[in-house]
Design a protein around this motif. Structure first.
Motif, mmCIF file in Angstrom:
data_model
loop_
_atom_site.group_PDB
_atom_site.id
_atom_site.type_symbol
_atom_site.label_atom_id
_atom_site.label_comp_id
_atom_site.label_asym_id
_atom_site.label_seq_id
_atom_site.Cartn_x
_atom_site.Cartn_y
_atom_site.Cartn_z
ATOM 1 N N SER A 45 0.811 -1.210 0.000
ATOM 2 C CA SER A 45 0.000 0.000 0.000
ATOM 3 C C SER A 45 0.844 1.259 0.000
ATOM 4 O O SER A 45 0.382 2.294 -0.443
ATOM 5 N N GLU A 46 2.092 1.187 0.473
ATOM 6 C CA GLU A 46 2.853 2.425 0.598
ATOM 7 C C GLU A 46 3.967 2.551 -0.427
ATOM 8 O O GLU A 46 4.338 3.662 -0.788
ATOM 9 N N ARG B 2 -1.417 6.418 4.786
ATOM 10 C CA ARG B 2 -2.788 5.957 4.580
ATOM 11 C C ARG B 2 -3.503 5.827 5.920
ATOM 12 O O ARG B 2 -2.888 5.568 6.945
#
Lengths: 179, 116
Positions: A45-46, B2
């Protein structure tokens, strides 16, 4: 170079988790809780798809070498499951989901691919009856993984935010800066 | 960085939950017969009792069937996962990977032979 260092630290951490969680009890055959996938979730995700693929395949290979089950059925399921989870998580991360949603989607893809691999190995599609149990348990471990990944990401970003996407600084060659 | 939870995560959660619920609702075969499938044999149990499963004369496992549920009493596999699975009712399945044996209830609807 810093990214390689970060990825190798994460891979080492993840493969140790992979090897250690063999000792945790799990109600379904072939299963494990899969806490090592939180690292894959964080990287996917990063950082990016390629790095997530590298970390997920490396942690399956190294972790299974630790556990002494390299190229066994449970290695194959873990390997392909982790890779598919990494792909799904990276693709969905571009749509702006949070850690929890990414983790759910990743665990679902992981379970589905694992059962596909098992059914290919056994040549029998009856193993898909296990899907409901695995998805139900996957929701629990997916929430745990999302929590771990978000905490881990928070620590990384607080302390070592220069790890991410930082260009290496060259020696300043302009004349006035030379001492 | 996130966030841990976005509102659109609920979408994925609901999707998975609906798939989960759908598979619970879908009809399962009424368990009358038990099929034991191995590498090169297929055995159907109809009467309750304790059965020894052998393959080419080699003892693999002992299966107990009480008319409604089935379990593996003992097995030659190393981890004994099939034994630890315990009693399994209709719709359930016992898989023993080292022996390559799958035990399941034969339902009326068998989608496996369907080829589109």
């Amino acid at each position: 170079m810093r990214k390689i260092a970060l990825l190798s630290i994460l891979t080492a951490f993840s493969s140790i988790l992979y090897a250690v969680e063999n000792f945790l009890p799990f109600p379904v055959p072939f299963g494990r809780w899969g806490f090592s996938n939180s690292v894959v979730l964080l990287v996917a995700s990063e950082i990016g798809l390629l790095d997530a693929l590298i970390v997920s395949s490396a942690k399956s290979i190294i972790g299974s070498l630790f556990g002494g089950r390299f190229l066994s059925p449970s290695f194959l399921t873990g390997f392909f499951g982790a890779i598919s989870a990494a792909i799904v998580e990276t693709l969905l991360a571009k749509l702006g989901f949070g850690y929890l949603g990414l983790s759910f989607a990743g665990s679902f893809a992981n379970n589905l691919v694992q059962l596909i691999v098992i059914s290919l190995l056994l040549g029998n599609t009856k193993t898909f009856l296990l899907l409901t149990v695995m998805v139900g348990l996957g929701l629990i471990s997916a929430s745990a993984n999302a929590f771990i990944a978000s905490k881990m990401g928070g620590i990384l970003f607080e302390n070592y935010s220069s790890f991410f996407f930082a260009e290496e600084k060259r020696v300043d060659e302009t004349l006035g800066n030379r001492v | 960085m996130r966030k841990f939870f976005e509102k659109r995560d609920l979408l994925i959660f609901l999707l998975i939950l609906s798939a989960f619920g759908l598979s619970l609702i879908l009809p399962k075969g009424n368990g009358e017969k038990i099929v034991i499938e191995g590498r090169n044999f297929r055995k159907v149990l109809e009467k309750p009792g304790v059965y020894d499963i052998t393959e080419n004369g080699r003892f693999l496992m002992r299966v107990e069937f009480n008319g409604k549920k089935v379990r593996v009493v003992e097995s030659t596999c190393p981890l004994k996962i099939c034994v630890k699975t315990g009693w399994v009712g209709p719709g359930g399945i016992i898989v023993c990977v080292p022996n390559e044996v799958i035990i399941y209830f034969e339902g009326k609807m068998d989608y496996d032979t369907e080829t589109w």
